[in-house]
Design a protein around this motif. Structure first.
Motif, short mmCIF file in Angstrom:
data_model
loop_
_atom_site.label_atom_id
_atom_site.label_comp_id
_atom_site.label_asym_id
_atom_site.label_seq_id
_atom_site.Cartn_x
_atom_site.Cartn_y
_atom_site.Cartn_z
N ILE A 86 25.49 38.49 22.33
CA ILE A 86 25.26 39.90 22.64
C ILE A 86 23.84 40.27 22.22
N CYS A 88 21.39 43.67 22.20
CA CYS A 88 21.36 45.12 22.41
C CYS A 88 19.93 45.64 22.24
N HIS A 112 25.31 38.68 27.23
CA HIS A 112 25.73 40.06 27.52
C HIS A 112 24.66 40.99 26.99
N ILE A 114 23.00 44.57 26.44
CA ILE A 114 23.37 45.98 26.29
C ILE A 114 22.09 46.81 26.27
N SER A 200 28.65 48.68 33.74
CA SER A 200 28.54 47.25 33.44
C SER A 200 28.47 46.48 34.75
N THR A 209 25.25 45.68 30.52
CA THR A 209 25.93 46.96 30.31
C THR A 209 24.89 48.01 29.93
N ILE A 227 33.05 45.69 23.63
CA ILE A 227 32.03 44.66 23.76
C ILE A 227 32.45 43.39 23.04
#
Length: 302
Positions: A86, A88, A112, A114, A200, A209, A227
């Motif tokens: 992840i 962000c 992923h 963010i 997303s 996302t 998440i």
């Protein structure tokens, strides 16, 4: 003994911190604060944005590493994903092209990504880009916005069925318009309901996302849990107590250690979903048991 030597903390989340964006938002704040009944720009805008996203992951018991832009190497993106599934990026307003390209490659290769409010909106000089926001990240995000607005009061946010997302938007909203992305949550508001609050989008091997607002604690916690489920993050310890935090690390002999802290005055309960050994007390616990953590207490399991 050497059990605690050379520990490698589990940090599935990488969080980007941008001093340049912080300085820009001090000079020209996005958010407001109330001074003697009057609205004024809040020079702590960036801190408010960044802290809300940090707390989102912290409340979901997800370990976090903070990075500066100069620490990102595009040729190392696959190794970065292995360490941090992840990534962000909140409030990255003063945005360098090479950083945005790294974020794009990160999502393409299976991470992923963010995106928080205002990320990718500005250039490295802090001026607005001539491309439609979020600029270079628009294709991967599958969403764009032409307008933004201050929020003078909190606005309820409702997640789609099955997401368990709920809470309130604070301070700001980028008015998201979906292209390829799916709507994860919308505003419960006569005007803002025409726009998405959270979207997303599946992007090549990964996902992007977009969180178009600043989540309050309730919304942040539910988002963090959603998440977390996207990377199949499973913690064998769980507590419903707000005073309990749980973190983990790998020892040099590849064993998982779990650290449980109770930051409150009341005894807290912790449920266990696998057989564990308490390093401090020497007790063994079976899956399905519930243990008690004293006020201001700590337990370490392996």
């Amino acid at each position: 003994n050497d059990l605690f030597q050379d520990l490698k903390p589990h940090s599935p989340v990488a969080l980007i911190y941008s001093p340049e964006s912080k300085w820009a938002m001090e000079f020209q704040p996005l958010l407001r604060k109330n001074i003697n009944g009057l609205h004024a720009g809040d020079p702590k805008t960036y801190d408010r944005i960044f802290n809300s996203f940090y707390e989102m992951f912290f409340d979901a018991d997800l370990g976090i590493n903070i990075y500066g832009i100069n620490q990102l190497e595009i040729n190392e993106v696959k190794n970065f994903i292995k360490k941090h599934p992840i990534l962000c990026v909140p409030g990255y307003f003063v945005a360098e092209d090479k950083a945005l390209e790294f974020f794009d490659h990160y999502a393409k290769n299976g991470g992923h990504l963010i995106l928080g409010t205002r990320t990718g909106y500005g250039t490295s000089l802090g001026t607005a880009r001539t491309t439609v926001a979020p600029g270079l990240l628009r294709k991967g995000a599958g969403v764009h916005y032409n307008e933004s607005t201050n929020l003078n009061k909190k606005i309820e946010v409702i997640g789609r069925d099955g997401t368990m997302i709920s809470g309130n938007a604070l301070g700001w909203s980028d008015l998201l318009i979906c292209e390829e992305a799916e709507v994860i949550a919308k505003y419960k508001d006569p005007f803002l309901s025409n726009y998405a609050a959270i979207t997303s989008n599946s992007y090549e091997k990964g996902r992007v996302t977009v969180i178009g607002t600043i989540p309050d604690q309730e919304l942040g916690e539910s988002l963090g849990n959603w998440i977390s489920s996207s990377i199949s993050h499973v913690n064998p310890l769980f507590s419903s107590s707000e005073s309990v935090t749980i973190s983990s690390a790998t020892s040099k002999d590849n064993r998982n250690l779990y650290f449980v802290f109770n930051w409150g005055w009341e005894t807290a309960s912790v449920a266990i979903s696998k057989d564990l050994h308490d390093v401090v007390s020497g007790n063994n616990y079976r899956s399905g048991e519930t243990i008690k953590i004293d006020s201001w207490g700590v337990a370490i399991f392996i």
